[in-house]
Design a protein around this motif. Sequence first.
Motif, PDB file in Angstrom:
ATOM      1  N   LEU A  87       0.764  -7.480   0.912  1.00 40.18           N
ATOM      2  CA  LEU A  87       0.573  -6.171   1.551  1.00 40.18           C
ATOM      3  C   LEU A  87       1.909  -5.649   2.102  1.00 40.18           C
ATOM      4  O   LEU A  87       2.211  -4.456   1.989  1.00 40.18           O
ATOM      5  N   ALA A  88       2.696  -6.563   2.651  1.00 44.06           N
ATOM      6  CA  ALA A  88       4.008  -6.172   3.181  1.00 44.06           C
ATOM      7  C   ALA A  88       4.896  -5.645   2.058  1.00 44.06           C
ATOM      8  O   ALA A  88       5.563  -4.607   2.204  1.00 44.06           O
ATOM      9  N   ILE A  89       4.889  -6.329   0.919  1.00 43.03           N
ATOM     10  CA  ILE A  89       5.734  -5.911  -0.212  1.00 43.03           C
ATOM     11  C   ILE A  89       5.344  -4.502  -0.672  1.00 43.03           C
ATOM     12  O   ILE A  89       6.192  -3.617  -0.815  1.00 43.03           O
ATOM     13  N   ILE A 111       1.039  -2.632   7.689  1.00 41.81           N
ATOM     14  CA  ILE A 111       1.466  -1.485   6.860  1.00 41.81           C
ATOM     15  C   ILE A 111       2.381  -0.575   7.690  1.00 41.81           C
ATOM     16  O   ILE A 111       3.457  -0.178   7.251  1.00 41.81           O
ATOM     17  N   SER A 112       1.952  -0.273   8.923  1.00 44.78           N
ATOM     18  CA  SER A 112       2.751   0.614   9.785  1.00 44.78           C
ATOM     19  C   SER A 112       4.116  -0.001  10.056  1.00 44.78           C
ATOM     20  O   SER A 112       5.141   0.695  10.022  1.00 44.78           O
ATOM     21  N   ARG A 113       4.129  -1.311  10.341  1.00 43.19           N
ATOM     22  CA  ARG A 113       5.387  -1.983  10.668  1.00 43.19           C
ATOM     23  C   ARG A 113       6.352  -1.951   9.485  1.00 43.19           C
ATOM     24  O   ARG A 113       7.540  -1.700   9.638  1.00 43.19           O
ATOM     25  N   MET A 114       5.845  -2.167   8.296  1.00 41.41           N
ATOM     26  CA  MET A 114       6.698  -2.184   7.099  1.00 41.41           C
ATOM     27  C   MET A 114       7.244  -0.782   6.801  1.00 41.41           C
ATOM     28  O   MET A 114       8.407  -0.627   6.444  1.00 41.41           O
ATOM     29  N   ILE A 115       6.387   0.220   6.949  1.00 41.25           N
ATOM     30  CA  ILE A 115       6.842   1.598   6.712  1.00 41.25           C
ATOM     31  C   ILE A 115       7.930   1.951   7.729  1.00 41.25           C
ATOM     32  O   ILE A 115       8.946   2.554   7.391  1.00 41.25           O
ATOM     33  N   GLU A 116       7.735   1.526   8.961  1.00 39.67           N
ATOM     34  CA  GLU A 116       8.713   1.788  10.020  1.00 39.67           C
ATOM     35  C   GLU A 116      10.063   1.133   9.682  1.00 39.67           C
ATOM     36  O   GLU A 116      11.119   1.710   9.903  1.00 39.67           O
ATOM     37  N   LYS A 117      10.015  -0.057   9.088  1.00 38.64           N
ATOM     38  CA  LYS A 117      11.253  -0.772   8.731  1.00 38.64           C
ATOM     39  C   LYS A 117      12.085  -0.004   7.710  1.00 38.64           C
ATOM     40  O   LYS A 117      13.301  -0.119   7.687  1.00 38.64           O
ATOM     41  N   LEU A 134      -4.358  -7.210  -2.366  1.00 43.22           N
ATOM     42  CA  LEU A 134      -3.553  -6.616  -1.296  1.00 43.22           C
ATOM     43  C   LEU A 134      -3.868  -7.234   0.065  1.00 43.22           C
ATOM     44  O   LEU A 134      -3.062  -7.134   0.990  1.00 43.22           O
ATOM     45  N   HIS A 135      -5.039  -7.854   0.164  1.00 40.52           N
ATOM     46  CA  HIS A 135      -5.441  -8.378   1.473  1.00 40.52           C
ATOM     47  C   HIS A 135      -4.809  -9.748   1.743  1.00 40.52           C
ATOM     48  O   HIS A 135      -5.489 -10.748   1.967  1.00 40.52           O
TER      49      HIS A 135
END
Lengths: 94, 202
Positions: free
Chosen positions: A14-16, B15-21, A8-9
């Motif tokens: 991680l974005a996916i 992670i925050s940016r992707m969740i926001e998207k 994941l790192h």
Amino acid sequence: MKELDPLLHSQLRLAIVSLLLTVEEADFVWLKEKTEATSGNLSVQLDKLSEAGYISVRKEIVGKKPRTACSLTPKGRDALDEYVKTLKEYLHLE
Amino acid sequence: MKTDELTEKESIELISRMIEKTRNEMNGDDFNSFLAYGYAAVAISIAVWLLTHFTGNDMWCFGWFAMLIPYLLSFFKKGKPEVVTYMDRMMDSVWKVIGSMFGISLLIIIVADAISGIIDFSMMMPLSIIYAGIGTSITGLIINEKWFVWTPLAGLAAAIWMLTCGWTGGSYDNSWNLLFGASFLIYMILPAHIVRHKISRS
């Protein structure tokens, strides 16, 4: 201190996983648009996540076009949860 | 985006940016069904009212079966959505239950009519308003949109009016057609346009 999950790192993986966390299912085109990754790179990373059992990948034909639908598995959800917990420890957020 | 490794801080931010998207996945097209059924109901209500009014023949009320047209047309919709959110799935399930309620009611009325020998689908009008209103309200609660939550009360008032007419010895009359169209106008068309406008502005 625990090590961060190496799978994941990585920026794209991680974005996916983060994108799939909040949706039930997303197709390849949507993931490509959101991550702004190239098709080849995205495809490789999806395979890696799928082999690890973090995501499930379903290939189907809709109309005459192939469609790849991805969703996060419970194992992937737990891995991301663990990853975030470890990150918080590193950053002294907990 | 590449496969480069990240610092811990960058990871959290990513992670925050992707969740926001994924938060703003709702788009105006999500409300096309409300407009399709809403405008179909308004058009049919006016047509049935006019035809009944000028011919004096109540059989024009069978024109309401044209409400099945948007449903049948939905089968020709091509492709699958790029993303299915939990909200989409929830709304789909709600409308499947509502659709089943329509189907079961229609079936029971057909059986009852066949037994009694009297063809009367008038009960479908208040029931349809109530069912569609419940579906619309639940949709509003899911998407947190007050226009969808509260406007079905106007339809409920129309439905109760129709049901009360039945209980007090009255029966279906031509005004029910307009009441039905007005109900759908208030709780399907208006909120759908308001929400689409909000989405396009945002």
